[in-house]
Design a protein around this motif. Structure first.
Motif, PDB file in Angstrom:
ATOM      1  N   VAL A   1       0.864  -1.182   0.000  1.00  0.00           N
ATOM      2  CA  VAL A   1       0.000   0.000   0.000  1.00  0.00           C
ATOM      3  C   VAL A   1       0.900   1.231   0.000  1.00  0.00           C
ATOM      4  N   ILE A   2       0.661   2.127  -0.968  1.00  0.00           N
ATOM      5  CA  ILE A   2       1.425   3.372  -1.078  1.00  0.00           C
ATOM      6  C   ILE A   2       0.429   4.524  -0.938  1.00  0.00           C
ATOM      7  N   PRO A   3       0.160   4.958   0.310  1.00  0.00           N
ATOM      8  CA  PRO A   3      -0.950   5.876   0.561  1.00  0.00           C
ATOM      9  C   PRO A   3      -0.565   7.357   0.616  1.00  0.00           C
ATOM     10  N   SER A   4       0.413   7.767  -0.173  1.00  0.00           N
ATOM     11  CA  SER A   4       0.922   9.141  -0.108  1.00  0.00           C
ATOM     12  C   SER A   4      -0.194  10.168  -0.268  1.00  0.00           C
ATOM     13  N   VAL A   5      -0.152  11.195   0.577  1.00  0.00           N
ATOM     14  CA  VAL A   5      -1.134  12.280   0.491  1.00  0.00           C
ATOM     15  C   VAL A   5      -0.506  13.534  -0.117  1.00  0.00           C
TER      16      VAL A   5
ATOM     17  N   ASN B   1      -3.735   7.976  -6.190  1.00  0.00           N
ATOM     18  CA  ASN B   1      -3.664   8.408  -7.590  1.00  0.00           C
ATOM     19  C   ASN B   1      -3.189   9.859  -7.638  1.00  0.00           C
ATOM     20  N   SER B   2      -1.918  10.068  -7.283  1.00  0.00           N
ATOM     21  CA  SER B   2      -1.404  11.430  -7.197  1.00  0.00           C
ATOM     22  C   SER B   2       0.077  11.473  -7.551  1.00  0.00           C
ATOM     23  N   GLY B   3       0.533  12.660  -7.960  1.00  0.00           N
ATOM     24  CA  GLY B   3       1.940  12.855  -8.273  1.00  0.00           C
ATOM     25  C   GLY B   3       2.419  11.946  -9.388  1.00  0.00           C
ATOM     26  N   GLY B   4       3.632  11.420  -9.224  1.00  0.00           N
ATOM     27  CA  GLY B   4       4.216  10.560 -10.240  1.00  0.00           C
ATOM     28  C   GLY B   4       3.814   9.103 -10.134  1.00  0.00           C
ATOM     29  N   LEU B   5       3.043   8.736  -9.103  1.00  0.00           N
ATOM     30  CA  LEU B   5       2.689   7.329  -8.894  1.00  0.00           C
ATOM     31  C   LEU B   5       1.890   6.717 -10.048  1.00  0.00           C
ATOM     32  N   PRO B   6       0.847   7.396 -10.562  1.00  0.00           N
ATOM     33  CA  PRO B   6       0.095   6.801 -11.674  1.00  0.00           C
ATOM     34  C   PRO B   6       0.948   6.577 -12.919  1.00  0.00           C
ATOM     35  N   GLU B   7       1.980   7.396 -13.111  1.00  0.00           N
ATOM     36  CA  GLU B   7       2.866   7.255 -14.265  1.00  0.00           C
ATOM     37  C   GLU B   7       3.699   5.980 -14.164  1.00  0.00           C
ATOM     38  N   ILE B   8       3.975   5.552 -12.939  1.00  0.00           N
ATOM     39  CA  ILE B   8       4.736   4.321 -12.712  1.00  0.00           C
ATOM     40  C   ILE B   8       3.817   3.104 -12.799  1.00  0.00           C
ATOM     41  N   ILE B   9       2.681   3.187 -12.135  1.00  0.00           N
ATOM     42  CA  ILE B   9       1.793   2.034 -11.965  1.00  0.00           C
ATOM     43  C   ILE B   9       0.904   1.801 -13.195  1.00  0.00           C
ATOM     44  N   LEU B  10       0.486   2.893 -13.831  1.00  0.00           N
ATOM     45  CA  LEU B  10      -0.442   2.823 -14.974  1.00  0.00           C
ATOM     46  C   LEU B  10      -1.686   2.021 -14.580  1.00  0.00           C
ATOM     47  N   ASP B  11      -2.078   1.038 -15.409  1.00  0.00           N
ATOM     48  CA  ASP B  11      -3.262   0.231 -15.074  1.00  0.00           C
ATOM     49  C   ASP B  11      -2.864  -1.123 -14.492  1.00  0.00           C
ATOM     50  N   ASN B  12      -1.672  -1.174 -13.907  1.00  0.00           N
ATOM     51  CA  ASN B  12      -1.157  -2.436 -13.357  1.00  0.00           C
ATOM     52  C   ASN B  12      -1.362  -2.564 -11.853  1.00  0.00           C
ATOM     53  N   GLY B  13      -2.142  -1.686 -11.297  1.00  0.00           N
ATOM     54  CA  GLY B  13      -2.452  -1.735  -9.876  1.00  0.00           C
ATOM     55  C   GLY B  13      -3.754  -1.007  -9.626  1.00  0.00           C
ATOM     56  N   ILE B  14      -4.063  -0.780  -8.356  1.00  0.00           N
ATOM     57  CA  ILE B  14      -5.287  -0.077  -7.970  1.00  0.00           C
ATOM     58  C   ILE B  14      -4.908   1.334  -7.532  1.00  0.00           C
TER      59      ILE B  14
ATOM     60  N   ILE C   1      -6.213   5.025  -6.155  1.00  0.00           N
ATOM     61  CA  ILE C   1      -7.331   5.564  -5.380  1.00  0.00           C
ATOM     62  C   ILE C   1      -7.301   7.090  -5.398  1.00  0.00           C
ATOM     63  N   ASN C   2      -8.384   7.689  -5.877  1.00  0.00           N
ATOM     64  CA  ASN C   2      -8.522   9.147  -5.827  1.00  0.00           C
ATOM     65  C   ASN C   2      -8.890   9.591  -4.412  1.00  0.00           C
ATOM     66  N   ASN C   3      -8.361  10.745  -3.993  1.00  0.00           N
ATOM     67  CA  ASN C   3      -8.681  11.291  -2.659  1.00  0.00           C
ATOM     68  C   ASN C   3      -8.583  10.202  -1.587  1.00  0.00           C
ATOM     69  N   ILE C   4      -7.428   9.619  -1.496  1.00  0.00           N
ATOM     70  CA  ILE C   4      -7.228   8.426  -0.669  1.00  0.00           C
ATOM     71  C   ILE C   4      -7.546   8.661   0.806  1.00  0.00           C
ATOM     72  N   ASN C   5      -8.141   7.657   1.425  1.00  0.00           N
ATOM     73  CA  ASN C   5      -8.355   7.659   2.878  1.00  0.00           C
ATOM     74  C   ASN C   5      -8.349   6.209   3.358  1.00  0.00           C
ATOM     75  N   SER C   6      -8.389   6.027   4.668  1.00  0.00           N
ATOM     76  CA  SER C   6      -8.255   4.680   5.235  1.00  0.00           C
ATOM     77  C   SER C   6      -9.421   3.769   4.865  1.00  0.00           C
ATOM     78  N   LYS C   7     -10.618   4.332   4.759  1.00  0.00           N
ATOM     79  CA  LYS C   7     -11.803   3.528   4.405  1.00  0.00           C
ATOM     80  C   LYS C   7     -11.652   2.946   2.997  1.00  0.00           C
ATOM     81  N   LYS C   8     -11.171   3.769   2.075  1.00  0.00           N
ATOM     82  CA  LYS C   8     -10.986   3.313   0.691  1.00  0.00           C
ATOM     83  C   LYS C   8      -9.888   2.256   0.608  1.00  0.00           C
ATOM     84  N   ILE C   9      -8.814   2.455   1.367  1.00  0.00           N
ATOM     85  CA  ILE C   9      -7.730   1.463   1.389  1.00  0.00           C
ATOM     86  C   ILE C   9      -8.257   0.134   1.934  1.00  0.00           C
TER      87      ILE C   9
END
Length: 204
Positions: A107-111, A134-147, A149-157
């Motif tokens: 889990v990479i939950p960077s805010v 789903n923020s910063g450079g993370l989506p560029e690395i992960i693309l569609d190969n992971g999950i 999360i927009n506006n991440i919080n503990s409930k969504k995780i």
């Protein structure tokens, strides 16, 4: 002309590693990395998945195993869940690679907006299923190969963790995508850099 070359990661595994029932967080123990969201998410699922283990790996400052008030609270809250929740400090790259080799999910939950997200690339090189903000450079690395999360919080995780832990085929699919589509091999990145240098020299 501008060319973007990402940081590279050395993949030590020749084949997809065998996974254990382990979920990890890897990173500095600071608020902007969202480690508190990880702890709160694990609190929600801990009793539902009694055959799973959970780990936090990191320290407030890279390379220094000295805790501050925030990280002391994180450690206390996390390890109070039980013996299946452990927080290790900063560890060397070899030990980290061994843990990632075993881990099923990271889990990479960077805010904040991560500029690159090296941990994501390292996880993918070991075939770890990735759940990330789903923020910063993370989506560029992960693309569609992971999950992502927009506006991440503990409930969504917690919701996404429950979903993939409860669905073995989905978990394996995410792990395979992570492994197969890893594209940040350091040798390949170095080769690309050499090619662009050569191109510049020829033009001049």
């Amino acid at each position: 002309k501008i060319v973007v070359l990402h940081n590279g990661v050395i993949r030590t595994q020749k084949t997809m590693p065998k996974k254990q029932k382990q979920i990890i967080y890897v990173g500095r123990i600071v608020k902007e990395k969202g480690v508190d969201l990880f702890v709160d998410a694990i609190k929600e699922i801990y009793e539902d998945f009694k055959d799973w283990n959970f780990k936090i790996i990191g320290s407030p400052k890279l390379g220094i195993n000295k805790l501050d008030d925030f990280s002391i609270k994180i450690k206390k809250d996390f390890e109070s869940l039980g013996e299946r929740a452990k927080m290790a400090g900063f560890i060397n790259s070899k030990k980290l690679n061994n843990i990632m080799s075993d881990a099923s999910v990271i889990v990479i939950p960077s805010v904040w907006n991560e500029p690159f997200g090296l941990v994501a690339a390292e996880a993918m090189s070991n075939g770890v299923a990735v759940i990330s903000s789903n923020s910063g450079g993370l989506p560029e690395i992960i693309l569609d190969n992971g999950i992502l999360i927009n506006n991440i919080n503990s409930k969504k995780i917690a919701g996404q963790l429950k979903k993939i832990i409860s669905d073995a085929s989905l978990l394996k699919e995410l792990q395979k995508k992570s492994w197969k589509n890893f594209s940040f091999d350091s040798k390949k990145i170095s080769s690309k850099l050499d090619d662009h240098r050569q191109e510049l020299f020829l033009k001049n």
